[in-house]
Design a protein around this motif. Structure first.
Motif, mmCIF file in Angstrom:
data_model
loop_
_atom_site.group_PDB
_atom_site.id
_atom_site.type_symbol
_atom_site.label_atom_id
_atom_site.label_comp_id
_atom_site.label_asym_id
_atom_site.label_seq_id
_atom_site.Cartn_x
_atom_site.Cartn_y
_atom_site.Cartn_z
ATOM 1 N N VAL A 24 0.853 -1.179 0.000
ATOM 2 C CA VAL A 24 0.000 0.000 0.000
ATOM 3 C C VAL A 24 0.895 1.236 0.000
ATOM 4 O O VAL A 24 2.069 1.163 0.341
ATOM 5 N N ALA A 25 0.329 2.353 -0.379
ATOM 6 C CA ALA A 25 1.069 3.612 -0.341
ATOM 7 C C ALA A 25 1.459 3.916 1.100
ATOM 8 O O ALA A 25 0.742 3.552 2.044
ATOM 9 N N ALA A 26 2.570 4.589 1.291
ATOM 10 C CA ALA A 26 3.072 4.884 2.634
ATOM 11 C C ALA A 26 2.023 5.585 3.486
ATOM 12 O O ALA A 26 1.869 5.286 4.671
ATOM 13 N N ARG A 27 1.286 6.502 2.896
ATOM 14 C CA ARG A 27 0.287 7.248 3.670
ATOM 15 C C ARG A 27 -0.871 6.349 4.119
ATOM 16 O O ARG A 27 -1.612 6.691 5.022
ATOM 17 N N ASP A 28 -1.047 5.189 3.447
ATOM 18 C CA ASP A 28 -2.136 4.274 3.789
ATOM 19 C C ASP A 28 -1.663 3.055 4.565
ATOM 20 O O ASP A 28 -2.404 2.090 4.725
ATOM 21 N N ASN A 29 -0.436 3.070 5.054
ATOM 22 C CA ASN A 29 0.134 1.889 5.701
ATOM 23 C C ASN A 29 -0.684 1.412 6.896
ATOM 24 O O ASN A 29 -0.876 0.222 7.081
ATOM 25 N N CYS A 30 -1.167 2.317 7.715
ATOM 26 C CA CYS A 30 -1.939 1.917 8.896
ATOM 27 C C CYS A 30 -3.311 1.375 8.500
ATOM 28 O O CYS A 30 -3.773 0.378 9.047
ATOM 29 N N ARG A 31 -3.947 2.039 7.553
ATOM 30 C CA ARG A 31 -5.290 1.605 7.131
ATOM 31 C C ARG A 31 -5.225 0.477 6.103
ATOM 32 O O ARG A 31 -6.202 -0.216 5.902
ATOM 33 N N ARG A 32 -4.058 0.341 5.430
ATOM 34 C CA ARG A 32 -3.871 -0.632 4.344
ATOM 35 C C ARG A 32 -4.951 -0.466 3.269
ATOM 36 O O ARG A 32 -5.508 -1.431 2.763
ATOM 37 N N ALA A 33 -5.213 0.798 2.941
ATOM 38 C CA ALA A 33 -6.227 1.118 1.939
ATOM 39 C C ALA A 33 -5.686 0.876 0.538
ATOM 40 O O ALA A 33 -4.500 1.052 0.277
ATOM 41 N N ASP A 34 -6.529 0.469 -0.368
ATOM 42 C CA ASP A 34 -6.206 0.250 -1.778
ATOM 43 C C ASP A 34 -4.937 -0.583 -1.977
ATOM 44 O O ASP A 34 -3.970 -0.129 -2.609
#
Length: 138
Positions: A19-29
Motif C-alpha cells: 500500500v502507499a506509505a500514507r495508507d500503511n496503517c489503514r492498508r487502503a487500496d
C-alpha cells in the motif's frame, strides 16, 4: 516494509500486497504483488537476502529465478552507467559527431573504455600486486 504472505508459491516465492506509505496503517487500496527473495553470488554470496517485488503475478510467464537473474544484471548495467557518467567525464557531454553512425560509434565506445579500464584495474589491483605467488619460469 510490511509484506504479508497471502499465498506461498511452489518455488518458495509468495504473493503479497503493498500500500502507499500514507495508507500503511489503514492498508487502503492494496496492490497485489509477487515477492521473490534471493541471495546473490556463488554459493549464497555474502548471505544478504534481496527482495524483488513485481506486479507480474504469473510464475509461468516469468519464472522467479529468471527475474532475479535479470534484476541482478540490470543493476550491473546501472552501476556501469553510473561509473561512466561520474568517472569518464560524461556529465555535460557533447558528442563530436554530427552523423548518426558516428554518434552510435561514440556511444558504444563508452562501455568499451569502461571495461578496458576495469580490466586494467583488476590486473594491477592490490590483491594481484601483493600476491606472494610467483609462477615458475618456463
Amino acid at each position: 516494509m510490511v509484506l504479508p504472505v497471502l499465498e506461498i508459491l511452489a518455488d518458495g516465492s509468495y504473493l503479497s500486497e503493498i500500500v502507499a506509505a500514507r495508507d500503511n496503517c489503514r492498508r487502503a487500496d492494496p496492490e497485489r504483488v509477487w515477492v521473490i527473495e534471493y541471495i546473490l553470488g556463488p554459493r549464497g554470496g555474502d548471505g544478504t537476502v534481496y527482495r524483488l517485488i513485481t506486479t507480474l503475478l504469473d510464475p509461468d510467464q516469468a519464472p522467479a529465478q529468471e527475474l532475479a537473474a535479470l534484476y541482478a544484471q540490470r543493476w550491473e548495467i546501472e552501476n556501469t552507467l553510473g561509473e561512466i557518467k561520474n568517472h569518464q567525464g560524461v556529465p555535460g557531454l557533447v558528442l563530436r559527431y554530427q552523423h548518426p553512425r558516428g554518434v552510435e560509434q561514440e556511444i558504444f565506445a563508452f562501455p568499451l573504455v569502461h571495461h578496458a579500464l576495469r580490466d586494467l584495474m583488476y590486473q594491477v589491483g592490490p590483491t594481484r600486486a601483493t600476491s606472494t605467488h610467483h609462477p615458475e619460469p618456463a
